[in-house]
Design an enzyme around this catalytic site. Structure first.
Site, PDB file in Angstrom:
ATOM      1  N   LYS A 118      10.190  31.899  68.756  1.00 51.02           N
ATOM      2  CA  LYS A 118       9.121  31.539  69.706  1.00 51.02           C
ATOM      3  C   LYS A 118       7.801  32.192  69.285  1.00 51.02           C
ATOM      4  CE  LYS A 118       9.353  29.434  73.016  1.00 51.02           C
ATOM      5  NZ  LYS A 118       9.228  27.977  73.285  1.00 51.02           N
ATOM      6  N   PRO A 140      23.808  42.555  71.355  1.00 48.80           N
ATOM      7  CA  PRO A 140      23.183  43.287  70.246  1.00 48.80           C
ATOM      8  C   PRO A 140      21.655  43.234  70.370  1.00 48.80           C
ATOM      9  CG  PRO A 140      24.801  41.694  69.427  1.00 48.80           C
ATOM     10  CD  PRO A 140      24.635  41.426  70.891  1.00 48.80           C
ATOM     11  N   GLY A 141      21.001  44.389  70.253  1.00 46.85           N
ATOM     12  CA  GLY A 141      19.530  44.434  70.313  1.00 46.85           C
ATOM     13  C   GLY A 141      18.970  44.075  71.678  1.00 46.85           C
ATOM     14  N   THR A 187      14.271  23.918  65.407  1.00 52.79           N
ATOM     15  CA  THR A 187      13.587  23.289  66.545  1.00 52.79           C
ATOM     16  C   THR A 187      12.319  24.057  66.929  1.00 52.79           C
ATOM     17  OG1 THR A 187      15.480  22.157  67.516  1.00 52.79           O
ATOM     18  CG2 THR A 187      13.796  22.909  69.048  1.00 52.79           C
ATOM     19  N   SER A 197      16.861  27.795  73.628  1.00 56.80           N
ATOM     20  CA  SER A 197      16.295  28.779  74.557  1.00 56.80           C
ATOM     21  C   SER A 197      17.218  29.949  74.910  1.00 56.80           C
ATOM     22  CB  SER A 197      15.882  28.066  75.852  1.00 56.80           C
ATOM     23  OG  SER A 197      17.028  27.650  76.563  1.00 56.80           O
ATOM     24  N   ASP A 199      27.558  45.287  75.381  1.00 62.04           N
ATOM     25  CA  ASP A 199      26.164  44.861  75.521  1.00 62.04           C
ATOM     26  C   ASP A 199      25.793  43.823  74.464  1.00 62.04           C
ATOM     27  OD1 ASP A 199      23.683  44.788  76.641  1.00 62.04           O
ATOM     28  OD2 ASP A 199      23.180  46.885  76.231  1.00 62.04           O
ATOM     29  N   TYR A 219      15.867  34.359  68.758  1.00 64.40           N
ATOM     30  CA  TYR A 219      15.158  33.472  69.694  1.00 64.40           C
ATOM     31  C   TYR A 219      13.694  33.867  69.828  1.00 64.40           C
ATOM     32  CZ  TYR A 219      13.393  31.832  74.222  1.00 64.40           C
ATOM     33  OH  TYR A 219      12.607  31.292  75.209  1.00 64.40           O
ATOM     34  N   ALA A 250      12.927  23.353  73.149  1.00 62.93           N
ATOM     35  CA  ALA A 250      13.279  24.542  72.380  1.00 62.93           C
ATOM     36  C   ALA A 250      14.770  24.788  72.502  1.00 62.93           C
ATOM     37  CB  ALA A 250      12.525  25.760  72.898  1.00 62.93           C
ATOM     38  N   THR A 294       7.394  32.403  75.880  1.00 64.81           N
ATOM     39  CA  THR A 294       8.149  33.386  76.663  1.00 64.81           C
ATOM     40  C   THR A 294       7.558  34.787  76.533  1.00 64.81           C
ATOM     41  OG1 THR A 294      10.263  34.563  76.668  1.00 64.81           O
ATOM     42  CG2 THR A 294       9.713  33.449  74.663  1.00 64.81           C
ATOM     43  N   ASP A 295       7.827  35.635  77.514  1.00 69.07           N
ATOM     44  CA  ASP A 295       7.396  37.040  77.414  1.00 69.07           C
ATOM     45  C   ASP A 295       8.215  37.808  76.377  1.00 69.07           C
ATOM     46  OD1 ASP A 295       9.822  37.188  78.796  1.00 69.07           O
ATOM     47  OD2 ASP A 295       9.050  38.391  80.460  1.00 69.07           O
ATOM     48  N   GLU A 296       9.339  37.200  75.916  1.00 77.22           N
ATOM     49  CA  GLU A 296      10.207  37.925  74.985  1.00 77.22           C
ATOM     50  C   GLU A 296       9.532  38.164  73.631  1.00 77.22           C
ATOM     51  OE1 GLU A 296      14.325  36.870  75.011  1.00 77.22           O
ATOM     52  OE2 GLU A 296      14.184  35.956  76.983  1.00 77.22           O
TER      53      GLU A 296
END
Ligand SMILES: NC(=O)c1ccc[n+]([C@@H]2O[C@H](COP(=O)([O-])OP(=O)(O)OC[C@H]3O[C@@H](n4cnc5c(N)ncnc54)[C@H](O)[C@@H]3O)[C@@H](O)[C@H]2O)c1
Length: 349
Positions: free
Chosen positions: A162, A290-291, A99, A84, A288, A158, A82, A132-134
């Site tokens: 996923k 973004p998002g 990918t 990542s 920070d 990302y 991936a 992923t937990d994202e």
């Protein structure tokens, strides 16, 4: 088992490859495109083993994947390849969709085409997709941790890529009867972690005595898992998980980014001189991401209950091991710094 594994020259994939090959129980074909995030040193310890083969190829290349299946005749797929890094997905989402989404689809299709001619393997074949937990989005400070039934709510290119891949894998399981398994894991850390991610980036900046950037106010919370505990979870799910099921993997170690960074500063202070005062003084707060998702947390009780898996390395011990590994493996990270990545800020939109 004969395991076709993708992304085995990356951070987590290489840990899985090393563990599988060293066990002597499996035959592994590592398929990797060798992007900027891959290093051959991460699998050097097993490269000469009779249990290991390597193929440099792009998972998006369906013909190459078909040929790899025909040549290697796998019993299972472990899909880790991936793009990542969230910050890179902000700068250039195209490669992430290519990918992570198209590549996953090609791999599923090659699996189908292979099994169409290997009908005796259809029942036992396993396709493990590593996610992923994202994909679940951001939690508030008092929200309960993610579980397997948490709705998807990805918020970065990302995590959206996923999440898309997870949906494809489930759809191929339902529609074409593939035995698919999905894992969603929290943030990993440990040896061979590419130094664009928080823990290795901060470790190398602390070692060099350079200013240490912390996004926003540093109060974003992640759950951290030592990479070999993740590798053990993945092998356990591949061998003993129930097809069509999802398993969440986590380290029971929620920390703010600032806590993580301060802990690294203290560990490097204990081990290396060269800086007057504490390396915590090098910390500076920067714009920070973004998002930026505020918090991720994992309830891994299903994996514990069904497969008896739990983390074996607590965060403090794992972090100390990781810092020691970076101090002992300067050749590995110097080659990256001299080549593809010098620690620049990414993902500012
Ligand atoms: N790092 C984490 O904390 C974390 C947590 C949960 C899940 N994951 C997932 O685990 C998997 C591995 O993550 P990682 O941190 O080891 O990633 P990584 O970026 O370190 O490694 C990815 C590997 O995939 C290879 N690759 C990329 N595109 C490819 C392509 N088109 N064809 C073939 N190979 C390709 C790269 O060359 C690299 O070796 C990913 O699917 C990621 O989404 C990572």
């Amino acid at each position: 088992m004969r395991i076709l594994l993708t992304g085995g020259c990356g951070f987590i994939g290489s840990a899985v490859v090393r563990d599988l090959v060293e066990s002597g129980d499996h035959q592994v074909l590592n398929i990797d495109k060798m992007t900027y995030a891959a290093t051959t040193q991460s699998v050097a310890s097993v490269a000469a083993s009779a249990h290991y083969d390597f193929l440099r190829a792009d998972i998006v290349d369906g013909a190459a994947m078909d040929q790899a299946f025909l040549d290697f005749e796998p019993d299972a797929v472990m899909h880790l390849a991936a793009e990542s890094h969230v910050d890179r997905s902000i700068d250039g989402p195209e490669e992430f969709l290519r990918t992570n989404v198209e590549g996953t689809m090609q791999l599923l299709q090659s699996t189908r085409r292979y099994l169409a001619n290997e009908t005796d393997k259809e029942q036992s074949f396993r396709f493990l997709h590593v996610s992923t937990d994202e994909v679940f989005g951001a939690l508030g400070p008092l929200d309960k941790p993610f579980t397997e039934s948490t709705p998807y709510s990805p918020r970065s290119p990302y995590s959206a890529s996923k999440a898309s891949a997870d949906h494809l894998v489930r759809a191929w399981g339902e529609t074409y009867g593939l035995n698919v398994l999905i894992t969603n894991c929290s943030n990993n850390y440990g040896p061979f972690h590419f130094p664009e991610k928080l823990i290795p980036l901060v470790t190398l900046k602390a070692i060099a005595g350079e200013s240490i950037p912390v996004y926003g106010t540093g109060d974003n919370i992640r759950d951290w898992l030592y990479v070999h505990d993740h590798a053990a979870a993945l092998i356990s799910v591949l061998l003993d998980g129930k097809p069509s099921e999802t398993y969440l993997v986590g380290g029971n170690a929620e920390r703010t980014n600032l806590e993580v960074v301060e802990a690294i500063c203290d560990l490097v202070d204990e081990r290396v001189g060269g800086v007057t005062g504490s390396r915590r003084d090098l910390i500076g707060f920067v714009t920070d991401r973004p998002g930026h998702d505020h918090r991720y947390a994992i309830d891994a009780s299903k994996l514990h209950g069904e497969l008896d898996w739990e983390p074996t390395v607590n965060f403090e011990e794992g972090l100390a091991r990781t810092v020691d590994w970076y101090l002992a493996n300067e050749d590995w990270w110097r080659a990256i710094q001299d080549g593809s990545y010098q620690g620049a800020r990414l993902g500012l939109r």
